[in-house]
Write an enzyme that holds these catalytic residues in place. Structure first.
Site, PDB file in Angstrom:
ATOM      1  N   TYR A 162       0.837  -1.375  -0.043  1.00  0.00           N
ATOM      2  CA  TYR A 162       0.632  -0.083  -0.149  1.00  0.00           C
ATOM      3  C   TYR A 162       0.848   1.370   0.124  1.00  0.00           C
ATOM      4  O   TYR A 162       2.397   1.070  -0.034  1.00  0.00           O
ATOM      5  CB  TYR A 162      -1.051   0.070   1.503  1.00  0.00           C
ATOM      6  CG  TYR A 162      -1.917   0.908   1.262  1.00  0.00           C
ATOM      7  CD1 TYR A 162      -3.010   0.969   0.783  1.00  0.00           C
ATOM      8  CD2 TYR A 162      -1.636   1.897   2.585  1.00  0.00           C
ATOM      9  CE1 TYR A 162      -3.918   2.038   0.531  1.00  0.00           C
ATOM     10  CE2 TYR A 162      -2.813   2.887   2.910  1.00  0.00           C
ATOM     11  CZ  TYR A 162      -4.046   3.060   1.521  1.00  0.00           C
ATOM     12  OH  TYR A 162      -5.000   3.843   1.975  1.00  0.00           O
ATOM     13  N   ARG A 207      -5.886  11.702 -10.438  1.00  0.00           N
ATOM     14  CA  ARG A 207      -5.300  11.633  -9.601  1.00  0.00           C
ATOM     15  C   ARG A 207      -5.233  10.539  -8.866  1.00  0.00           C
ATOM     16  O   ARG A 207      -5.047  10.635  -7.398  1.00  0.00           O
ATOM     17  CB  ARG A 207      -6.146  13.032  -9.063  1.00  0.00           C
ATOM     18  CG  ARG A 207      -5.543  13.492  -7.975  1.00  0.00           C
ATOM     19  CD  ARG A 207      -6.257  13.518  -6.306  1.00  0.00           C
ATOM     20  NE  ARG A 207      -5.693  12.060  -5.711  1.00  0.00           N
ATOM     21  CZ  ARG A 207      -6.312  11.817  -4.675  1.00  0.00           C
ATOM     22  NH1 ARG A 207      -7.809  12.085  -3.924  1.00  0.00           N
ATOM     23  NH2 ARG A 207      -5.156  11.020  -4.750  1.00  0.00           N
ATOM     24  N   LYS A 253      -6.061  -1.576  -2.334  1.00  0.00           N
ATOM     25  CA  LYS A 253      -6.703  -0.886  -1.555  1.00  0.00           C
ATOM     26  C   LYS A 253      -8.189  -2.458  -1.349  1.00  0.00           C
ATOM     27  O   LYS A 253      -8.513  -2.261   0.004  1.00  0.00           O
ATOM     28  CB  LYS A 253      -8.168  -0.095  -2.397  1.00  0.00           C
ATOM     29  CG  LYS A 253      -7.710   1.576  -2.235  1.00  0.00           C
ATOM     30  CD  LYS A 253      -7.114   2.417  -1.313  1.00  0.00           C
ATOM     31  CE  LYS A 253      -7.019   3.903  -1.310  1.00  0.00           C
ATOM     32  NZ  LYS A 253      -6.796   4.286   0.189  1.00  0.00           N
ATOM     33  N   GLU A 286     -12.027   5.500  -5.716  1.00  0.00           N
ATOM     34  CA  GLU A 286     -10.422   6.082  -5.523  1.00  0.00           C
ATOM     35  C   GLU A 286      -9.762   6.644  -6.566  1.00  0.00           C
ATOM     36  O   GLU A 286      -9.684   6.659  -8.091  1.00  0.00           O
ATOM     37  CB  GLU A 286     -10.083   4.532  -5.286  1.00  0.00           C
ATOM     38  CG  GLU A 286      -8.926   4.802  -4.576  1.00  0.00           C
ATOM     39  CD  GLU A 286      -8.988   4.698  -3.018  1.00  0.00           C
ATOM     40  OE1 GLU A 286      -9.886   4.169  -2.625  1.00  0.00           O
ATOM     41  OE2 GLU A 286      -8.403   6.083  -2.536  1.00  0.00           O
ATOM     42  N   ASP A 287      -9.529   8.325  -6.409  1.00  0.00           N
ATOM     43  CA  ASP A 287      -8.079   9.119  -6.971  1.00  0.00           C
ATOM     44  C   ASP A 287      -8.479   9.168  -8.581  1.00  0.00           C
ATOM     45  O   ASP A 287      -7.738   9.003  -9.439  1.00  0.00           O
ATOM     46  CB  ASP A 287      -7.051   7.797  -7.061  1.00  0.00           C
ATOM     47  CG  ASP A 287      -6.192   7.545  -5.621  1.00  0.00           C
ATOM     48  OD1 ASP A 287      -6.765   8.335  -4.338  1.00  0.00           O
ATOM     49  OD2 ASP A 287      -5.302   7.429  -5.852  1.00  0.00           O
ATOM     50  N   ASP A 326     -13.342   7.774  -1.342  1.00  0.00           N
ATOM     51  CA  ASP A 326     -12.642   7.297  -0.483  1.00  0.00           C
ATOM     52  C   ASP A 326     -11.874   8.571   0.088  1.00  0.00           C
ATOM     53  O   ASP A 326     -11.062   8.709   1.004  1.00  0.00           O
ATOM     54  CB  ASP A 326     -11.572   5.678  -0.820  1.00  0.00           C
ATOM     55  CG  ASP A 326     -10.448   5.704   0.477  1.00  0.00           C
ATOM     56  OD1 ASP A 326     -10.708   5.526   1.717  1.00  0.00           O
ATOM     57  OD2 ASP A 326      -9.324   5.483   0.239  1.00  0.00           O
ATOM     58  N   ASP A 327     -11.464   9.404  -1.047  1.00  0.00           N
ATOM     59  CA  ASP A 327     -10.530   9.804  -1.204  1.00  0.00           C
ATOM     60  C   ASP A 327     -11.745  11.701  -0.046  1.00  0.00           C
ATOM     61  O   ASP A 327     -10.925  12.152   0.509  1.00  0.00           O
ATOM     62  CB  ASP A 327      -9.962  10.715  -2.754  1.00  0.00           C
ATOM     63  CG  ASP A 327      -9.205   9.518  -3.284  1.00  0.00           C
ATOM     64  OD1 ASP A 327      -8.699   9.763  -2.238  1.00  0.00           O
ATOM     65  OD2 ASP A 327      -9.664   9.666  -3.780  1.00  0.00           O
ATOM     66  N   ASN A 370      -0.307  12.293   0.297  1.00  0.00           N
ATOM     67  CA  ASN A 370       0.873  10.668  -0.423  1.00  0.00           C
ATOM     68  C   ASN A 370       1.384  10.749  -1.609  1.00  0.00           C
ATOM     69  O   ASN A 370       1.004  11.662  -2.628  1.00  0.00           O
ATOM     70  CB  ASN A 370      -0.239   9.715   0.078  1.00  0.00           C
ATOM     71  CG  ASN A 370      -0.389   9.270   0.911  1.00  0.00           C
ATOM     72  OD1 ASN A 370       0.093   9.653   2.647  1.00  0.00           O
ATOM     73  ND2 ASN A 370      -2.126   9.174   1.192  1.00  0.00           N
TER      74      ASN A 370
HETATM   75  O1  LIG Z   1      -4.234   6.118  -0.676  1.00  0.00           O
HETATM   76  C1  LIG Z   1      -3.845   6.431  -0.148  1.00  0.00           C
HETATM   77  O2  LIG Z   1      -2.887   6.098   1.215  1.00  0.00           O
HETATM   78  C2  LIG Z   1      -4.594   7.603   0.614  1.00  0.00           C
HETATM   79  C3  LIG Z   1      -5.691   7.872  -0.200  1.00  0.00           C
HETATM   80  O3  LIG Z   1      -6.619   7.416  -0.193  1.00  0.00           O
HETATM   81  C4  LIG Z   1      -4.958   8.833  -1.528  1.00  0.00           C
HETATM   82  O4  LIG Z   1      -4.203   9.618  -1.087  1.00  0.00           O
HETATM   83  O5  LIG Z   1      -5.789   9.118  -2.723  1.00  0.00           O
HETATM   84 MG   LIG Z   2      -7.023   7.715  -2.817  1.00  0.00          MG
END
Ligand SMILES: O=C([O-])CC(=O)C(=O)O
Ligand SMILES: [Mg+2]
Length: 591
Positions: free
Chosen positions: A139, A192, A210, A282-283, A305-306, A447
């Site tokens: 991760y 992103r 994830k 996600e992202d 999630d973000d 991150n």
């Molecule tokens: O993935 C991770 O560590 C946390 C997160 O969702 C991101 O930074 O987009």
């Molecule tokens: Mg994320």
């Protein structure tokens, strides 16, 4: 149930797993997997495998040297393995030994991915038993590097790729995936990836990572997890020019073309898997993230999630930190650097919790929260030019055009970095926080590690040990003037696995903000006196499965309370029920 059946024609074998087996398995294991999925399982105990040879190449069932003598006889494995019979514990010891020998995190990542492709249960056994050591490998932060190099790391497909080429055929594409009873999808369009920007199709590493956490940390069984990357092109010039790039070689589709593909995807998912499948976004880039959540939040079980996961984990850390900082939530003043998905998502959830706790309207509690973006402090005079998600934060104030001046003007007690840009909490900014507060709470959320607003070492040395610090990516403990400071990891990994498990076990059909608050309360409730004594506002990841069960129980309880749960009757003890539903990686024995 009959014992092993053999189709002698092709040497085929049918794996009839013993539901009461204790040989390397256990009642809890076997029943556990079933209860989360009762109405969705289509293949219960019997799985056909063509031959012993292909059994060894089937990661879901392969046990390698751990196949017993009896299993070797029953499943055409004689001679395909060396004579020794190893326990899963010994296999684990051997693998950890070889993974620890690698110098580079990316080599460890590749070794772990290879293991997942070879022996799924052993992969999860390692990850669960060594979670603090291996989380930074499978991760954040290593997964970020893996995405950047995905074109050359990529060996076998680990999820579904849906590109513009599949327009009009997405339902058929979903049917190509071998598993039918999917409970959780994590989907990205790669625009992103963490704070690394547009990685196009190579973003696949993120849904894969994830979902590994969904299983290891949240106990959702691997076969119920589906990673998906939607490829609408990339605006990353470097990738477009890279001869080894694995995605569509075109600039990103936008507007109607984008919306139509996403709509076809959302419709096909519901048609194929029903309305209880969780779709985790996600992202995605800001604009699409907010739009998709608003558009599908009322018709699908969706979770960003973000925006929501990050908000819930930060709120949990802030609630816990009140024990160290003193005062109520409404006594604090928050300043954010970054007003995108994470920043505005967190701000809104803090304002909501403040409003519930202090019985004040959310329009009032928002005024305790200030955001800085690339143009400076968000203030009312900028309102007309602001994107809609920033507008609620445009309070009355004269313009301030940088973070340091904003800290001096607003005098926050809590400073939160969510900009995706590294090294933006400068020495001056951090020192200003320390001069304003006895114990400044500083959260550097971006991150991976390279994008963190400051390091743990900087936070502790620049505040002379006064800071309470947590970051999105992990930092090693820091020694400052003879004292060791351990920082927390404010990463949504604490929340989404348990949150998703709570939705799954209650059969929830929608996500509601109150469920996010319930998840935050559950996480904050898991911080022990010993953790507080060490200045920690998050519990250690080593307890994550217990933490996830508590989060799942609180989320499920809220789903029942809100009338959004469909799995009836409601189990009486939801923590116990959540625990009993969690996947265990211990081998099963085959009759
Ligand atoms: O993935 C991770 O560590 C946390 C997160 O969702 C991101 O930074 O987009
Ligand atoms: Mg994320």
């Amino acid at each position: 149930m009959e014992s092993t059946m053999k189709d002698l024609r092709g040497g085929a074998t049918v794996l009839d797993m013993d539901p009461k087996s204790t040989v390397g398995g256990g009642v809890e294991d076997v029943y556990g997997e079933d209860c989360a999925t009762e109405d969705q399982l289509v293949t219960p105990w019997t799985v056909s495998v063509a031959s012993g040879y292909s059994l060894l190449r089937d990661p879901r069932h392969n046990k390698g040297l751990a196949f017993t003598e009896k299993e070797r006889d029953a499943h055409y494995l004689r001679g395909l393995l060396p004579p020794v019979v190893a326990t899963q514990q010994l296999q684990e010891k051997k693998l950890m030994h070889s993974i620890r020998k690698y110098q580079l995190p990316i080599q460890k990542y590749m070794a772990m991915m290879e293991l997942e492709e070879r022996n799924e249960r052993l992969f999860y056994k390692l990850l669960i038993d060594n979670v603090e050591e291996l989380l930074p490998i499978v991760y954040t932060p290593t997964v970020g590097e893996a995405c950047q190099k995905y074109g050359s790391i990529f060996k076998r497909p680990q999820g579904l790729y849906i590109s513009l080429k599949e327009k009009g055929k997405i339902l058929d594409v979903l049917k190509n995936w071998p598993e039918r009873s999917i409970q959780v999808i994590v989907v990205t369009d790669g625009e992103r990836i963490l704070g690394l920007g547009d990685l196009g199709c190579q973003g696949m590493g993120i849904p894969v990572g994830k979902l590994a956490l969904y299983t290891a940390l949240g106990g959702v069984r691997p076969s119920a997890c589906l990673p998906i990357t939607i490829d609408v092109g990339t605006n990353n010039e470097k990738l477009l020019k890279d001869e080894f790039y694995i995605g569509l070689r075109q600039r990103r589709a936008t507007g109607q073309e984008y919306a139509e593909l996403l709509h076809e995807f959302m419709t096909a998912v519901k048609q194929n898997y029903g309305e209880k499948v969780l779709i985790q976004f996600e992202d995605f880039a800001n604009h699409n993230a907010f739009e998709l959540l608003a558009k599908y939040g009322t018709t699908h079980l969706v979770f960003n999630d973000d925006i929501q996961g990050t908000a819930s984990v930060v709120l949990a850390g802030v609630i816990a930190a009140l024990k160290l900082l003193g005062g109520s939530l409404a006594d604090h003043t928050f300043l954010f650097l970054g007003a995108g998905e994470a920043g505005t998502g967190i701000a809104e959830l803090i304002a909501l919790e403040m409003s519930k706790r202090s019985n004040a309207p959310v329009e009032e509690t928002r005024k305790k929260i200030w955001l800085v973006d690339s143009k400076g402090l968000i203030v009312s005079s900028r309102k007309d030019s602001l994107q809609h998600f920033k507008q609620p934060w445009a309070h009355e104030h004269e313009p301030v055009n940088n973070l340091l001046d904003a800290v001096k003007a607003i005098k926050p007690t809590v400073l939160i970095g969510s900009s995706g840009v590294g090294r933006t909490f400068t020495k001056e900014v951090v020192e200003a926080m320390a001069s304003l507060n006895e114990k400044p709470l500083i959260l550097a959320l971006s991150n991976p590690t390279s994008q963190s607003e400051c390091t743990a070492e900087e936070a502790y040395t620049w505040t002379k040990g006064k800071a309470i610090f947590a970051s999105g990516s992990p930092f090693d403990p820091v020694e400052y003037e003879g004292k060791v400071y351990v920082s927390g990891q404010a990463n949504n990994a604490y929340i989404f696995p348990g949150f998703g498990l709570g939705l799954v076990i209650s059969g929830a059909i929608r996500v509601h903000d109150d469920m996010l608050l319930a998840a935050s309360e559950a996480l904050a409730g898991q911080v022990s006196e010993e953790n507080y004594a060490n200045g920690l506002t998050y519990p250690p990841f080593s307890n994550i499965r217990k933490i996830s069960a508590h989060i799942a129980a609180n989320v499920a309880a809220k789903a029942y309370e809100l009338g959004l749960a469909t799995r009836l009757p409601r189990p009486e003890n939801l923590v116990k029920y959540a625990e009993s539903c969690m996947y265990s990686p211990v081998y099963r024995s085959y009759r």
